[in-house]
Motif scaffolding. Structure first.
Motif, PDB file in Angstrom:
ATOM      1  N   UNK A 170      -6.773  -5.321  -2.981  1.00 20.98           N
ATOM      2  CA  UNK A 170      -6.270  -4.449  -4.051  1.00 20.98           C
ATOM      3  C   UNK A 170      -6.973  -4.660  -5.389  1.00 20.98           C
ATOM      4  N   UNK A 171      -7.770  -5.717  -5.485  1.00 19.15           N
ATOM      5  CA  UNK A 171      -8.553  -5.978  -6.698  1.00 19.15           C
ATOM      6  C   UNK A 171      -7.674  -6.084  -7.943  1.00 19.15           C
ATOM      7  N   UNK A 172      -6.448  -6.586  -7.792  1.00 21.11           N
ATOM      8  CA  UNK A 172      -5.589  -6.728  -8.968  1.00 21.11           C
ATOM      9  C   UNK A 172      -6.080  -7.890  -9.823  1.00 21.11           C
ATOM     10  N   UNK A 173      -6.032  -7.727 -11.144  1.00 19.56           N
ATOM     11  CA  UNK A 173      -6.535  -8.791 -12.026  1.00 19.56           C
ATOM     12  C   UNK A 173      -5.675 -10.046 -11.932  1.00 19.56           C
TER      13      UNK A 173
ATOM     14  N   UNK B 266       5.801  -7.384 -14.918  1.00 19.74           N
ATOM     15  CA  UNK B 266       6.766  -6.314 -15.138  1.00 19.74           C
ATOM     16  C   UNK B 266       8.155  -6.942 -15.058  1.00 19.74           C
ATOM     17  N   UNK B 267       8.942  -6.831 -16.126  1.00 17.49           N
ATOM     18  CA  UNK B 267      10.213  -7.553 -16.208  1.00 17.49           C
ATOM     19  C   UNK B 267      11.180  -7.133 -15.113  1.00 17.49           C
ATOM     20  N   UNK B 268      11.337  -5.811 -14.894  1.00 15.00           N
ATOM     21  CA  UNK B 268      12.269  -5.350 -13.871  1.00 15.00           C
ATOM     22  C   UNK B 268      11.821  -5.810 -12.477  1.00 15.00           C
ATOM     23  N   UNK B 269      10.531  -5.660 -12.204  1.00 13.75           N
ATOM     24  CA  UNK B 269      10.005  -6.120 -10.921  1.00 13.75           C
ATOM     25  C   UNK B 269      10.194  -7.625 -10.738  1.00 13.75           C
TER      26      UNK B 269
ATOM     27  N   UNK C  56       0.827  -1.207   0.000  1.00 12.03           N
ATOM     28  CA  UNK C  56       0.000   0.000   0.000  1.00 12.03           C
ATOM     29  C   UNK C  56       0.863   1.260   0.000  1.00 12.03           C
ATOM     30  N   UNK C  57       1.886   1.299   0.852  1.00 15.39           N
ATOM     31  CA  UNK C  57       2.732   2.484   0.958  1.00 15.39           C
ATOM     32  C   UNK C  57       3.544   2.707  -0.315  1.00 15.39           C
ATOM     33  N   UNK C  58       4.136   1.642  -0.848  1.00 14.43           N
ATOM     34  CA  UNK C  58       5.063   1.781  -1.969  1.00 14.43           C
ATOM     35  C   UNK C  58       4.363   1.913  -3.311  1.00 14.43           C
ATOM     36  N   UNK C  59       3.159   1.387  -3.406  1.00 12.26           N
ATOM     37  CA  UNK C  59       2.476   1.397  -4.702  1.00 12.26           C
ATOM     38  C   UNK C  59       1.246   2.292  -4.712  1.00 12.26           C
ATOM     39  N   UNK C  60       0.330   2.082  -3.785  1.00 15.04           N
ATOM     40  CA  UNK C  60      -0.930   2.818  -3.809  1.00 15.04           C
ATOM     41  C   UNK C  60      -0.821   4.198  -3.180  1.00 15.04           C
ATOM     42  N   UNK C  61      -0.130   4.292  -2.031  1.00 16.32           N
ATOM     43  CA  UNK C  61      -0.021   5.579  -1.342  1.00 16.32           C
ATOM     44  C   UNK C  61       0.952   6.522  -2.055  1.00 16.32           C
ATOM     45  N   UNK C  62       1.927   5.939  -2.724  1.00 13.88           N
ATOM     46  CA  UNK C  62       2.896   6.758  -3.458  1.00 13.88           C
ATOM     47  C   UNK C  62       4.162   7.067  -2.692  1.00 13.88           C
TER      48      UNK C  62
ATOM     49  N   UNK D 274      10.387  -4.723  -5.379  1.00 10.66           N
ATOM     50  CA  UNK D 274       9.543  -5.499  -6.299  1.00 10.66           C
ATOM     51  C   UNK D 274       8.057  -5.219  -6.069  1.00 10.66           C
ATOM     52  N   UNK D 275       7.680  -4.861  -4.832  1.00 12.49           N
ATOM     53  CA  UNK D 275       6.274  -4.572  -4.551  1.00 12.49           C
ATOM     54  C   UNK D 275       5.791  -3.302  -5.248  1.00 12.49           C
ATOM     55  N   UNK D 276       6.725  -2.455  -5.663  1.00  8.56           N
ATOM     56  CA  UNK D 276       6.328  -1.255  -6.419  1.00  8.56           C
ATOM     57  C   UNK D 276       5.823  -1.624  -7.809  1.00  8.56           C
ATOM     58  N   UNK D 277       6.275  -2.753  -8.340  1.00  4.96           N
ATOM     59  CA  UNK D 277       5.986  -3.097  -9.733  1.00  4.96           C
ATOM     60  C   UNK D 277       5.105  -4.334  -9.891  1.00  4.96           C
ATOM     61  N   UNK D 278       5.053  -5.186  -8.875  1.00  9.00           N
ATOM     62  CA  UNK D 278       4.316  -6.441  -8.997  1.00  9.00           C
ATOM     63  C   UNK D 278       3.195  -6.510  -7.962  1.00  9.00           C
TER      64      UNK D 278
END
Length: 404
Positions: A374-377, A251-254, A127-133, A193-197
């Motif tokens: 997070x409702x990710x597909x 995501x390849x880098x993630x 949440x902090x690294x991806x959704x919260x920014x 990795x949590x920022x991208x995956x």
């Protein structure tokens, strides 16, 4: 110890110590006298102090002093034989049912706390690294390690949860430093990795830890497992390949960073077995964290200042707009320590094998919870791949257990 001679006497009159009748042949010994009675009636015959009572004309009056405790089920000597009365009363090996129930509830509570903290810190990181920014994974890891340093010291030095173990030599300190560096890499890369995956795919890759552990153990210690053990690693890797092909948010880098984090985690466990293998250098996980966490902070501080410039100022600016970021960081950091604490307690009260099985199930629970939050597909192919990986890990655990 003085020998007490037991001789037969006339039958005695039964006496009653309660409503519940229980007929036994019992011998009660005194340092002054011996009394024999053929039939007794008591209420509860676990452990009974014998007081003044009347036995009949053929027996002497028993004294209040010198009577031993009589325990149900204790074998009695034949009348007329010599017998040395034990110094200690025998103890029941089986705990009462109430104690067993409390122990079971305590273990369930520990496992629940471990699951909650482990999944909680994972989801909050996402949440902090991806959704919260809050895009500062190194600083976030440094906050975790700082909390682990302080709380570990409080738990060990003040609360005495485990005995304090000291570092005995410079060589041992250097070994712990090497472990801390690898540990830092694994945690930082995992957070990046949590920022991208999505969490579901992150957990699928993380489930391949046994594969990397087996590889590092083979090349670094020349330790070979049974061929069946290596065969079980095939579905572990195959499942991740299938999950990668069916992951909508790939995501390849993630992906590469997450694989590196998983490999570093496996390398740390192998190195720990090699470097701290001697009896004088072994540390339990709580003491190891106590020494590794401050060293990790020393590594992470310059990395944060160089790679995440002005992160402290940015965090304070975010706090002025939304003070919740401070509470998020504090709670997340405390939760990171709680993961290690509950991990140690679950291992202590169950076993390492049980922890491994619970860890496999935890990954599946984390996947389901993250998808709901997070409702990710998620594709059917991706879920099939992850299920195959978990199945392979279970087979690997069973093969390792049978090979021992």
């Amino acid at each position: 110890m003085a020998q007490i001679q037991l001789t037969a006497s006339a039958p005695l009159v039964p006496f009653n110590c309660g409503a519940k009748q229980l007929s036994k042949s019992v011998l009660v010994c005194s340092s002054r006298r011996c009394a024999s009675f053929s039939t007794l009636s008591f209420t509860s015959f676990r452990s009974t102090k014998v007081r003044n009572f009347e036995l009949g004309a053929s027996t002497a009056a028993a004294s209040n002093e010198g009577f031993e405790e009589v325990v149900e089920g204790q074998p009695l000597p034949a009348l007329g034989s010599s017998y040395t009365w034990p110094d200690k009363k025998p103890s029941h090996r089986d705990p009462p049912h109430k104690m067993k129930g409390k122990s079971r509830l305590f273990t369930i509570g520990l496992v629940t706390a471990w699951y909650s903290s482990n999944i909680g810190v994972l989801l909050l990181n996402k949440y902090l690294l991806s959704n919260y920014g809050f895009k500062y994974p190194i600083f976030l890891t440094m906050c975790h390690m700082t909390a682990c340093s302080l709380l570990s010291y409080i738990a060990i030095a003040w609360m005495k949860m485990v005995p304090m173990q000291t570092i005995r030599s410079r060589v041992q300190f250097l070994k712990i430093t090497a472990l801390s560096l690898v540990f830092c890499v694994s945690v930082v890369f995992g957070n990046i990795s949590l920022r991208y995956l999505p969490v579901s795919f992150n957990q699928a890759i993380g489930a391949t830890t046994p594969f990397f552990t087996a590889v590092f153990a083979y090349f670094m210690t020349l330790k070979r497992e049974a061929w069946l053990t290596y065969l079980t690693l095939v579905p572990v890797v195959t499942g991740v390949i299938i999950a990668s092909g069916g992951e909508p948010s790939f995501h390849l880098f993630g992906f590469l960073i997450c694989v590196a984090a998983t490999a570093a985690r496996a390398l740390k466990s192998v190195l720990q077995g090699i470097l701290l293998s001697s009896e004088g250098e072994k540390l339990n996980s709580m003491n190891l964290l106590l020494y590794m966490a401050p060293i990790a902070v020393v590594f992470l501080l310059p990395a944060t200042l160089i790679m995440e410039e002005n992160v402290v100022g940015i965090t304070l600016a975010l706090a002025r707009d939304d003070v919740k970021i401070i509470w998020y960081l504090l709670f997340n950091s405390a939760l990171a320590y709680f993961v290690n604490l509950t991990n140690f307690l679950v291992t202590k009260h169950t076993s390492a094998l049980t922890l491994q099985v619970l860890g496999n199930a935890k990954g599946a629970v984390a996947v389901v919870v993250s998808i709901l939050i997070f409702r990710n597909p998620v594709s059917v192919t991706g879920m099939m791949g992850y299920s195959l990986t978990v199945f392979g890990v279970i087979l690997y655990s069973e093969a390792k257990k049978r090979s021992k």
